[in-house]
Design a protein around this motif. Structure first.
Motif, PDB file in Angstrom:
ATOM      1  N   LYS A  30       0.849  -1.204   0.000  1.00 54.44           N
ATOM      2  CA  LYS A  30       0.000   0.000   0.000  1.00 54.44           C
ATOM      3  C   LYS A  30       0.877   1.244   0.000  1.00 54.44           C
ATOM      4  O   LYS A  30       0.626   2.202  -0.720  1.00 54.44           O
ATOM      5  N   PHE A 206     -12.409   2.696  -6.810  1.00 56.53           N
ATOM      6  CA  PHE A 206     -11.321   2.728  -5.820  1.00 56.53           C
ATOM      7  C   PHE A 206     -10.378   1.531  -5.975  1.00 56.53           C
ATOM      8  O   PHE A 206      -9.409   1.405  -5.231  1.00 56.53           O
ATOM      9  N   ASP A 207     -10.650   0.634  -6.935  1.00 53.91           N
ATOM     10  CA  ASP A 207      -9.756  -0.507  -7.155  1.00 53.91           C
ATOM     11  C   ASP A 207      -8.481  -0.024  -7.864  1.00 53.91           C
ATOM     12  O   ASP A 207      -8.571   0.761  -8.823  1.00 53.91           O
ATOM     13  N   PRO A 208      -7.299  -0.512  -7.406  1.00 52.32           N
ATOM     14  CA  PRO A 208      -6.073  -0.118  -8.099  1.00 52.32           C
ATOM     15  C   PRO A 208      -6.148  -0.519  -9.583  1.00 52.32           C
ATOM     16  O   PRO A 208      -6.634  -1.596  -9.903  1.00 52.32           O
ATOM     17  N   SER A 229      -7.416   4.897  -5.702  1.00 50.03           N
ATOM     18  CA  SER A 229      -7.029   3.879  -4.716  1.00 50.03           C
ATOM     19  C   SER A 229      -6.012   4.478  -3.739  1.00 50.03           C
ATOM     20  O   SER A 229      -6.092   4.248  -2.536  1.00 50.03           O
ATOM     21  N   LYS A 232      -7.785   6.806  -1.295  1.00 50.39           N
ATOM     22  CA  LYS A 232      -8.510   6.077  -0.255  1.00 50.39           C
ATOM     23  C   LYS A 232      -7.529   5.597   0.836  1.00 50.39           C
ATOM     24  O   LYS A 232      -7.795   5.754   2.023  1.00 50.39           O
ATOM     25  N   HIS A 233      -6.379   5.035   0.402  1.00 52.92           N
ATOM     26  CA  HIS A 233      -5.390   4.583   1.384  1.00 52.92           C
ATOM     27  C   HIS A 233      -4.933   5.748   2.264  1.00 52.92           C
ATOM     28  O   HIS A 233      -4.819   5.617   3.478  1.00 52.92           O
TER      29      HIS A 233
END
Ligand code: ADP
Length: 270
Positions: A30, A206-208, A229, A232-233
């Motif tokens: 991440k 939000f998916d990589p 993504s 969000k992290h």
């Protein structure tokens, strides 16, 4: 002699250790993702700011020539004022870009979120004008939030660039900053009047690596699918939340909720 129970206990321990290792690996990945996105955003910014710098240099050169040509005191003073304005703007831009390039630390500090919004808007002002995006910015005076300023700026730049790209023929962009007393969180809202996002895509944004863009646009931005993504992290790492609402043909709104830092809450309560 080992009992069957201790066998199963050993198995459980090994399993827990493996889960722990995997969790660490996911966390490390991440962090790498956020860093990769930071470098992408930095590369994108260099393109924008180089153009912006050229404009500023032209302004400085033109007003310097004007001041050299004119004896009129009022005219010279006006030229110097413009030169000073342009130089200050240039300094602000370099500070923002250098800050983003240098800061790889995870340090968070009590921060006035309106300052971060102002900085992001300085960096994108020219781009927004070029793509005929009209900005409506309203920021309340809010308590400080404990944040890593450069990471939050990275989030903001991503959301603003996405919003701009969703309005290829220009349009309105609303930015709001306010404090929600019930949750004691600062809310940062970015709403565009762009294409909107269909229900089935909304679940994936939000998916990589999820992207609907063919690649970077003419200004070299977007198309990696890493933006949201990472956002969000970053927000979750700040114990915050990110919400999205969207209607196709009407537009999209992202809301970032960031807790107020304790010292700020205490100061308010005092
Ligand atoms: P990228 O911008 O590189 O495609 P992101 O993770 O930032 O990656 O965004 C993923 C996708 O979410 C975009 O490709 C786009 O389809 C959609 N999206 C994000 N923001 C908006 C927006 N404001 N309006 C419409 N679609 C959006």
């Amino acid at each position: 002699m080992e009992t069957p129970q201790s066998d199963s206990q050993n198995g459980l321990d090994t399993c827990n250790q493996e889960v722990e290792i995997l969790r660490d690996q996911v966390e490390a990945l991440k962090r790498q993702l956020i860093d990769a996105q930071r470098l992408t955003a930095l590369g994108e910014l260099v393109g924008t700011t180089t153009h912006e710098f050229n404009n500023i240099l032209m302004t400085i050169m033109n007003y310097t020539q004007m001041a050299m040509r004119h004896d009129d005191e009022e005219m010279r003073q006006k030229s110097f004022d413009r030169i000073l304005d342009a130089s200050q703007r240039a300094a602000k831009i370099t500070n923002s870009v250098l800050g983003m390039a240098r800061n790889r630390s995870d340090t968070k500090e009590p921060t006035d979120l309106s300052r971060i919004i102002d900085d992001a808007l300085v960096l994108l002002e020219r781009e927004m004008n070029k793509y005929r995006i009209s900005l409506d910015v309203q920021m309340d005076t809010v308590p400080l939030s404990d944040v890593n300023g450069n990471q939050i700026q990275q989030v903001l730049l991503n959301l603003l660039i996405n919003a701009r790209q969703a309005m290829p023929d220009g349009g309105n962009l609303w930015i709001r900053l306010n404090h929600d007393k019930d949750t004691n969180c600062n809310h940062l809202i970015i709403r565009d009047a762009g294409s909107g996002i269909a229900e089935e895509k909304l679940r994936k944004i939000f998916d990589p690596f999820f992207t609907t863009k063919a690649g970077p646009d003419k200004s070299g931005k977007g198309g990696t699918g890493l933006g949201l993504s990472s956002c969000k992290h970053i927000i979750e790492d700040h114990q915050g939340k990110m919400r999205v609402e969207s209607t196709v043909g009407i537009g999209t709104q992202f809301t970032i909720m960031l807790p107020v830092c304790e010292s700020s809450s205490n100061a308010d309560a005092a």
